[in-house]
Design a protein around this motif. Sequence first.
Motif, PDB file in Angstrom:
ATOM      1  N   GLY A 114      10.576  -0.713  22.400  1.00 65.83           N
ATOM      2  CA  GLY A 114      10.366  -0.285  21.039  1.00 65.83           C
ATOM      3  C   GLY A 114      10.239   1.231  20.921  1.00 65.83           C
ATOM      4  N   GLU A 115      10.739   1.775  19.819  1.00 68.55           N
ATOM      5  CA  GLU A 115      10.681   3.205  19.551  1.00 68.55           C
ATOM      6  C   GLU A 115       9.750   3.413  18.343  1.00 68.55           C
ATOM      7  OE1 GLU A 115      13.711   6.938  18.474  1.00 68.55           O
ATOM      8  OE2 GLU A 115      14.451   4.858  18.574  1.00 68.55           O
ATOM      9  N   SER A 116       8.789   4.332  18.484  1.00 67.80           N
ATOM     10  CA  SER A 116       7.805   4.569  17.424  1.00 67.80           C
ATOM     11  C   SER A 116       7.928   5.987  16.882  1.00 67.80           C
ATOM     12  CB  SER A 116       6.387   4.328  17.949  1.00 67.80           C
ATOM     13  OG  SER A 116       6.203   2.973  18.317  1.00 67.80           O
ATOM     14  N   CYS A 159      16.225  -7.026  24.919  1.00 69.01           N
ATOM     15  CA  CYS A 159      15.871  -6.038  23.907  1.00 69.01           C
ATOM     16  C   CYS A 159      15.473  -4.714  24.568  1.00 69.01           C
ATOM     17  CB  CYS A 159      14.700  -6.535  23.055  1.00 69.01           C
ATOM     18  SG  CYS A 159      15.075  -8.049  22.132  1.00 69.01           S
ATOM     19  N   THR A 174       8.268  -2.554  12.160  1.00 67.07           N
ATOM     20  CA  THR A 174       6.852  -2.782  11.879  1.00 67.07           C
ATOM     21  C   THR A 174       6.229  -1.460  11.446  1.00 67.07           C
ATOM     22  OG1 THR A 174       6.707  -4.546  13.541  1.00 67.07           O
ATOM     23  CG2 THR A 174       4.635  -3.547  12.814  1.00 67.07           C
ATOM     24  N   TYR A 204      17.394  -4.987  14.210  1.00 70.86           N
ATOM     25  CA  TYR A 204      16.302  -4.017  14.181  1.00 70.86           C
ATOM     26  C   TYR A 204      15.065  -4.710  13.603  1.00 70.86           C
ATOM     27  CZ  TYR A 204      19.814  -0.378  14.962  1.00 70.86           C
ATOM     28  OH  TYR A 204      20.815   0.399  15.491  1.00 70.86           O
ATOM     29  N   ARG A 205      14.003  -4.702  14.388  1.00 69.78           N
ATOM     30  CA  ARG A 205      12.743  -5.297  13.940  1.00 69.78           C
ATOM     31  C   ARG A 205      11.764  -4.163  13.647  1.00 69.78           C
ATOM     32  NH1 ARG A 205      12.106  -9.762  18.790  1.00 69.78           N
ATOM     33  NH2 ARG A 205      14.108 -10.841  18.448  1.00 69.78           N
ATOM     34  N   THR A 260       7.415   1.405  14.040  1.00 66.38           N
ATOM     35  CA  THR A 260       7.917   0.972  15.343  1.00 66.38           C
ATOM     36  C   THR A 260       9.125   0.075  15.125  1.00 66.38           C
ATOM     37  OG1 THR A 260       5.706   1.054  16.316  1.00 66.38           O
ATOM     38  CG2 THR A 260       7.365  -0.242  17.480  1.00 66.38           C
ATOM     39  N   VAL A 261      10.204   0.359  15.859  1.00 65.17           N
ATOM     40  CA  VAL A 261      11.442  -0.406  15.719  1.00 65.17           C
ATOM     41  C   VAL A 261      11.872  -0.916  17.074  1.00 65.17           C
ATOM     42  CG1 VAL A 261      13.881  -0.327  15.079  1.00 65.17           C
ATOM     43  CG2 VAL A 261      12.184   0.891  13.682  1.00 65.17           C
ATOM     44  N   ASP A 262      12.055  -2.236  17.169  1.00 64.81           N
ATOM     45  CA  ASP A 262      12.608  -2.878  18.373  1.00 64.81           C
ATOM     46  C   ASP A 262      14.071  -3.167  18.113  1.00 64.81           C
ATOM     47  OD1 ASP A 262      10.130  -2.853  19.683  1.00 64.81           O
ATOM     48  OD2 ASP A 262       9.535  -4.720  18.695  1.00 64.81           O
ATOM     49  N   ARG A 263      14.941  -2.923  19.096  1.00 68.08           N
ATOM     50  CA  ARG A 263      16.363  -3.183  18.945  1.00 68.08           C
ATOM     51  C   ARG A 263      16.792  -4.255  19.949  1.00 68.08           C
ATOM     52  NH1 ARG A 263      19.540   2.342  19.175  1.00 68.08           N
ATOM     53  NH2 ARG A 263      17.958   2.807  20.777  1.00 68.08           N
ATOM     54  N   HIS A 288       6.370  -5.837   7.780  1.00 69.03           N
ATOM     55  CA  HIS A 288       7.354  -6.174   8.818  1.00 69.03           C
ATOM     56  C   HIS A 288       8.682  -6.505   8.144  1.00 69.03           C
ATOM     57  CE1 HIS A 288       3.858  -6.587  11.519  1.00 69.03           C
ATOM     58  NE2 HIS A 288       3.315  -7.261  10.515  1.00 69.03           N
TER      59      HIS A 288
END
Length: 242
Positions: free
Chosen positions: A136-138, A133, A223, A220-221, A235-238, A210
């Motif tokens: 994360g981008e915030s 992964c 939060t 895309y996760r 915040t998005v984790d890819r 979430h």
Amino acid sequence: MGLGRYDYERRYRRRFWTGFAKVALAGGVLLGIGLFSYQMGIEQLKGRDATLREQIETLSRTIETQKLTIENLRNTASKAQVHATELEARLQKELPTGKLADLSRLVADRLAAGVDPARLTFVIEQAQNPRNCQPGESKRIVLSTPLLKSTTRVASFGNGAVTVTGEGVSAQNAQGQKESWYDPAQPVTLRIGMHGAKEPKELSGMLPLHHAMIVDHTEYRITVVPGQRSYAEVTVDRCPAP
């Protein structure tokens, strides 16, 4: 002499027949009494016989009813035993054991400690073996309110693959007057757009919220947590889609 003898014989015969009549009458009375007593005895015996027959029939019906009750109780007991056996087998099958039992106790402890069930569900759903992964981008967005609509900001991720906007309930000051910023203690509504989708997905509830989605083979996760006044942090984790 002849006349005296004649009177004597006549008196004798009269006394004889008078005595005989008395004896016959007494015998007739006794015979009548005997016949009456016999008849009364017969009637009493008939009455007793009818009573005994009724008692026998009542006892027979009682016995049959008791037999039926006993049979029903046996059937009920048999069904209960079968049900208990099925429940025991189901319990043995569904009761967690080993690592699953440990995990169930851990979840129960976290819930008892006050952890939000939705948060716990999200964590469990997202838990998996390590994947390749990206960090994360915030970004932060302004949640609009009835008094603040013109400054709505959209957070975009993955070159526009995913967008996030939202709105909330106006906060109130000490005098009960509504403010322009949202109240983080009230439910909010997020609108998550996805590349290629006609309508954004709405997600409502208390922050943090979430969500996970797959766009173009990428998971895309998302939060969203409360930020400074009027803001929410996204915040998005890819990760590569599994």
